[in-house]
Design a protein around this motif. Sequence first.
Motif, PDB file in Angstrom:
ATOM      1  N   ILE A 107       0.853  -1.184   0.000  1.00 46.70           N
ATOM      2  CA  ILE A 107       0.000   0.000   0.000  1.00 46.70           C
ATOM      3  C   ILE A 107       0.888   1.232   0.000  1.00 46.70           C
ATOM      4  N   GLY A 108       0.810   2.000  -1.077  1.00 45.58           N
ATOM      5  CA  GLY A 108       1.606   3.207  -1.208  1.00 45.58           C
ATOM      6  C   GLY A 108       0.784   4.455  -0.962  1.00 45.58           C
ATOM      7  N   THR A 109       1.337   5.594  -1.373  1.00 42.17           N
ATOM      8  CA  THR A 109       0.697   6.882  -1.112  1.00 42.17           C
ATOM      9  C   THR A 109      -0.655   6.998  -1.804  1.00 42.17           C
ATOM     10  N   LEU A 110      -0.740   6.601  -3.081  1.00 37.76           N
ATOM     11  CA  LEU A 110      -1.978   6.771  -3.828  1.00 37.76           C
ATOM     12  C   LEU A 110      -3.087   5.862  -3.290  1.00 37.76           C
ATOM     13  N   THR A 111      -2.753   4.602  -2.987  1.00 39.47           N
ATOM     14  CA  THR A 111      -3.761   3.701  -2.425  1.00 39.47           C
ATOM     15  C   THR A 111      -4.210   4.174  -1.057  1.00 39.47           C
ATOM     16  N   SER A 112      -3.266   4.601  -0.236  1.00 33.42           N
ATOM     17  CA  SER A 112      -3.610   5.117   1.092  1.00 33.42           C
ATOM     18  C   SER A 112      -4.494   6.349   0.982  1.00 33.42           C
ATOM     19  N   CYS A 113      -4.138   7.261   0.079  1.00 30.63           N
ATOM     20  CA  CYS A 113      -4.927   8.481  -0.106  1.00 30.63           C
ATOM     21  C   CYS A 113      -6.335   8.155  -0.583  1.00 30.63           C
ATOM     22  N   THR A 114      -6.459   7.206  -1.516  1.00 33.81           N
ATOM     23  CA  THR A 114      -7.779   6.827  -2.021  1.00 33.81           C
ATOM     24  C   THR A 114      -8.641   6.223  -0.926  1.00 33.81           C
ATOM     25  N   LEU A 115      -8.043   5.380  -0.092  1.00 28.59           N
ATOM     26  CA  LEU A 115      -8.792   4.785   1.017  1.00 28.59           C
ATOM     27  C   LEU A 115      -9.264   5.852   2.000  1.00 28.59           C
ATOM     28  N   ILE A 116      -8.402   6.800   2.314  1.00 30.26           N
ATOM     29  CA  ILE A 116      -8.767   7.854   3.265  1.00 30.26           C
ATOM     30  C   ILE A 116      -9.878   8.728   2.697  1.00 30.26           C
ATOM     31  N   VAL A 117      -9.801   9.043   1.403  1.00 31.40           N
ATOM     32  CA  VAL A 117     -10.815   9.895   0.780  1.00 31.40           C
ATOM     33  C   VAL A 117     -12.159   9.178   0.697  1.00 31.40           C
ATOM     34  N   GLU A 118     -12.155   7.930   0.216  1.00 33.03           N
ATOM     35  CA  GLU A 118     -13.409   7.213   0.005  1.00 33.03           C
ATOM     36  C   GLU A 118     -14.091   6.825   1.310  1.00 33.03           C
ATOM     37  N   THR A 119     -13.336   6.677   2.383  1.00 31.20           N
ATOM     38  CA  THR A 119     -13.931   6.320   3.673  1.00 31.20           C
ATOM     39  C   THR A 119     -14.112   7.528   4.583  1.00 31.20           C
ATOM     40  N   ASN A 120     -13.862   8.746   4.045  1.00 31.60           N
ATOM     41  CA  ASN A 120     -13.939   9.959   4.871  1.00 31.60           C
ATOM     42  C   ASN A 120     -13.066   9.807   6.109  1.00 31.60           C
ATOM     43  N   ASN A 121     -11.813   9.443   5.864  1.00 30.37           N
ATOM     44  CA  ASN A 121     -10.825   9.206   6.917  1.00 30.37           C
ATOM     45  C   ASN A 121     -11.301   8.111   7.873  1.00 30.37           C
ATOM     46  N   PHE A 122     -11.863   7.037   7.292  1.00 26.49           N
ATOM     47  CA  PHE A 122     -12.296   5.830   8.000  1.00 26.49           C
ATOM     48  C   PHE A 122     -13.384   6.122   9.038  1.00 26.49           C
ATOM     49  N   THR A 123     -14.304   7.013   8.669  1.00 28.07           N
ATOM     50  CA  THR A 123     -15.489   7.263   9.487  1.00 28.07           C
ATOM     51  C   THR A 123     -16.763   6.860   8.766  1.00 28.07           C
ATOM     52  N   ARG A 124     -16.674   6.513   7.502  1.00 30.95           N
ATOM     53  CA  ARG A 124     -17.861   6.188   6.708  1.00 30.95           C
ATOM     54  C   ARG A 124     -18.326   4.759   6.920  1.00 30.95           C
ATOM     55  N   PHE A 125     -17.405   3.809   7.127  1.00 32.28           N
ATOM     56  CA  PHE A 125     -17.738   2.398   7.305  1.00 32.28           C
ATOM     57  C   PHE A 125     -17.264   1.945   8.680  1.00 32.28           C
ATOM     58  N   ASP A 126     -18.077   1.110   9.336  1.00 27.31           N
ATOM     59  CA  ASP A 126     -17.725   0.616  10.664  1.00 27.31           C
ATOM     60  C   ASP A 126     -17.276  -0.833  10.664  1.00 27.31           C
ATOM     61  N   SER A 127     -17.167  -1.457   9.493  1.00 33.68           N
ATOM     62  CA  SER A 127     -16.704  -2.842   9.419  1.00 33.68           C
ATOM     63  C   SER A 127     -15.964  -3.049   8.112  1.00 33.68           C
ATOM     64  N   ALA A 128     -15.076  -4.059   8.123  1.00 31.46           N
ATOM     65  CA  ALA A 128     -14.315  -4.368   6.912  1.00 31.46           C
ATOM     66  C   ALA A 128     -15.215  -4.914   5.812  1.00 31.46           C
ATOM     67  N   ARG A 129     -16.280  -5.614   6.187  1.00 35.89           N
ATOM     68  CA  ARG A 129     -17.189  -6.180   5.188  1.00 35.89           C
ATOM     69  C   ARG A 129     -17.857  -5.082   4.378  1.00 35.89           C
ATOM     70  N   LYS A 130     -18.289  -4.006   5.026  1.00 37.79           N
ATOM     71  CA  LYS A 130     -18.919  -2.901   4.306  1.00 37.79           C
ATOM     72  C   LYS A 130     -17.919  -2.225   3.372  1.00 37.79           C
TER      73      LYS A 130
END
Length: 402
Positions: free
Chosen positions: A214-237
């Motif tokens: 996981i590099g900068t672009l993948t990390s950035c995409t995950l943070i953006v799409e999950t609203n800094n990991f506040t959008r989903f509360d489980s890995a399944r979602k």
Amino acid sequence: MQKYKNYFVGIDFSKEKFDAALTDDAGNVLSQDVFANSKNGYGLFLKWLRNQTYKARPEHLTVCGEHTGTFSLGLCDHLHSKGIRVALESALQIKRSSGLVRGKSDPADARMIAAYARRHAEELHLYSPKSGELREIEALLKFRDGLVKRSVQLRNQLSSGTLGNMPSLERSVNKDLEGLEKRAKECVAEIERRLKASDEMSANHTILTSIPGIGTLTSCTLIVETNNFTRFDSARKLMCHAGVAPFNSQSGSSIDTPHHVSGFADHSLKGKLSEAAQVAIRYNPAIKRYAERLSRKGKHRGVILNNVKAKLLTIAMKMIQDQEMFNPDYEEEKRMQARKSSGDAKPQPATASPQGLDETTGASQAAGAYCPVESRRTSQGCTQRRTLAIPYPIPGPEACIP
């Protein structure tokens, strides 16, 4: 004086305007109007809403609209700042839940959205705006992706020979390619600078990039799409959003298809996860062992790649929740702890419940090892069972993901 208990407003967004339909808690349409999709229109909409709802409190108002990208964010941000409940739902979900519909118009769509909000009031995904820093990073990421797409187009033109082998034209295209690649690198550097400067995102970015693959672009995409990991509360979602969660189709005795991933997914995130998975298989020891186990079982290359993407998301979500860095020996340490705890436990009788012993394979789930069981009949007609001391690792988490 408030006339009804709750009010529901359906919004049909477009670039220049938005249609609004107001209904009560019984589903009756009270009023409809059209407003400009601008700050002036937002103010007029709030004035209209107060007049039509007899100045109802914000907690008694629910505004729902279809997610149309940037066209719907301005009004949602304005209403959220006023304390009004706002929800943005998938247009396909609203359409499929509305039954058979004949014809289409903006006022009719607004009424349909208001009816959807009333029926699913308890299930709406309330809108939570992204921070200004996160939106700037998202804009940089999308701009960089556009530069990369343009660069790929130009490279394809060079390799396909559509430029007619004209040296002057090829030199111009090569110059454009150099400029595009330079600007793309500058975007990545600016993204890294902004991520490190943010107290909220720098910690999660450091944790994510500690995972080999996981590099900068993948990390950035995950943070953006999950609203800094506040959008989903489980890995399944999160796996469902990324399009790597398997689903099957079963109905009666005639339909029973194998598990497949769904096409309803964030394809940009899924593409970056594909690149991350290929790198992780080569350079991440834990992921490499996981992929080799799947390969020995005869799994298809595509299935292995999809399972690796799902495992990366599971690891990332767990690390973010625990705020811990990546540990390549995590699974081995867990197995050692399980073996130690099982060694201290008292042996269970043969008639014990199957919590500690799997009757089909004889696997001791607590110990994490495969123990074959031998059964034989004595001369008195009784059955004796004994466990053979042949340890063998049980299948890992991939058994849960067909």
